[in-house]
Design a protein around this motif. Structure first.
Motif, PDB file in Angstrom:
ATOM      1  N   GLY A   1       0.812  -1.212   0.000  1.00 13.51           N
ATOM      2  CA  GLY A   1       0.000   0.000   0.000  1.00 13.51           C
ATOM      3  C   GLY A   1       0.846   1.264   0.000  1.00 13.51           C
ATOM      4  O   GLY A   1       0.587   2.206  -0.757  1.00 13.51           O
ATOM      5  N   GLN A   2       1.877   1.294   0.828  1.00  9.52           N
ATOM      6  CA  GLN A   2       2.751   2.458   0.888  1.00  9.52           C
ATOM      7  C   GLN A   2       3.591   2.586  -0.370  1.00  9.52           C
ATOM      8  O   GLN A   2       3.878   3.685  -0.833  1.00  9.52           O
ATOM      9  N   LEU A   3       3.977   1.460  -0.933  1.00  2.24           N
ATOM     10  CA  LEU A   3       4.790   1.473  -2.144  1.00  2.24           C
ATOM     11  C   LEU A   3       4.006   2.018  -3.330  1.00  2.24           C
ATOM     12  O   LEU A   3       4.549   2.744  -4.164  1.00  2.24           O
ATOM     13  N   TYR A   4       2.717   1.706  -3.421  1.00  6.40           N
ATOM     14  CA  TYR A   4       1.883   2.274  -4.483  1.00  6.40           C
ATOM     15  C   TYR A   4       1.922   3.805  -4.437  1.00  6.40           C
ATOM     16  O   TYR A   4       2.016   4.464  -5.465  1.00  6.40           O
ATOM     17  N   ASP A   5       1.864   4.371  -3.232  1.00 11.41           N
ATOM     18  CA  ASP A   5       1.918   5.828  -3.103  1.00 11.41           C
ATOM     19  C   ASP A   5       3.253   6.382  -3.587  1.00 11.41           C
ATOM     20  O   ASP A   5       3.293   7.403  -4.283  1.00 11.41           O
ATOM     21  N   LEU A   6       4.344   5.716  -3.242  1.00 12.17           N
ATOM     22  CA  LEU A   6       5.661   6.161  -3.698  1.00 12.17           C
ATOM     23  C   LEU A   6       5.769   6.063  -5.214  1.00 12.17           C
ATOM     24  O   LEU A   6       6.256   6.988  -5.872  1.00 12.17           O
ATOM     25  N   LEU A   7       5.320   4.963  -5.781  1.00  9.09           N
ATOM     26  CA  LEU A   7       5.383   4.792  -7.229  1.00  9.09           C
ATOM     27  C   LEU A   7       4.567   5.863  -7.946  1.00  9.09           C
ATOM     28  O   LEU A   7       4.970   6.353  -9.003  1.00  9.09           O
ATOM     29  N   ASP A   8       3.429   6.244  -7.368  1.00  5.94           N
ATOM     30  CA  ASP A   8       2.624   7.323  -7.939  1.00  5.94           C
ATOM     31  C   ASP A   8       3.413   8.623  -8.027  1.00  5.94           C
ATOM     32  O   ASP A   8       3.285   9.378  -8.994  1.00  5.94           O
TER      33      ASP A   8
END
Length: 119
Positions: A51-58
Motif C-alpha cells: 500500500g505504501q509502495l503504491y503511493d511512492l510509485l505514484d
C-alpha cells in the motif's frame, strides 16, 4: 530511472524490508532495467508495504502493468512497473527462488544487508 530504483530500494528498506537489494539487470534482461528485491516478515507487513509502495510509485508516475492489486497470502508480490520490477517476498520464497543467484553478475546498486536497521 536508476535514481528511482535506488529510492524504491531505500524506501522498502526503511520500511523494515529485509536484505533489500537493487540490481541493474538491463544488460541481461529484455523486459526491465532494475530489480528491487526485499523480504517481508509477515502477510500484514506485505500488505502494508504494498500500500505504501503504491503511493511512492505514484510520485514517480510509475504504474504497475497489471494495475493495483491486493496481496494474496502466497507470500510474493511482484510489481512490474516497466523499467523497475519490485519483488516483495517471504524469506521462504526468497530462499527457494534465489533471484540474486539467477541474476548473478548484475550490478548491485543498493545492498541493505540482513537487518533493516543497517545500510
Amino acid at each position: 530511472m536508476k535514481q528511482v530504483a535506488l529510492e524504491v530500494a531505500k524506501f522498502v528498506h526503511d520500511h523494515k524490508g529485509g536484505r533489500t537489494v537493487a540490481l541493474y539487470v538491463g544488460e541481461r534482461s529484455g523486459f526491465t532495467d532494475y530489480f528491487v528485491i526485499t523480504t517481508v516478515s509477515s502477510f500484514g507487513h506485505l500488505k502494508g508495504l504494498v500500500g505504501q509502495l503504491y503511493d511512492l510509485l505514484d510520485e514517480y508516475d510509475l504504474r504497475p502493468h497489471r494495475g493495483r492489486r491486493r496481496p494474496v497470502e502466497e507470500g510474493w508480490v511482484l510489481l512490474d512497473c516497466g523499467p523497475i520490477v519490485v519483488h516483495l517476498m517471504t524469506s521462504e520464497l526468497r530462499e527457494f527462488y534465489d533471484l540474486e543467484r539467477l541474476w548473478f553478475g548484475s550490478d548491485v546498486l543498493f545492498d541493505g544487508g540482513s537487518d533493516p536497521e543497517e545500510g
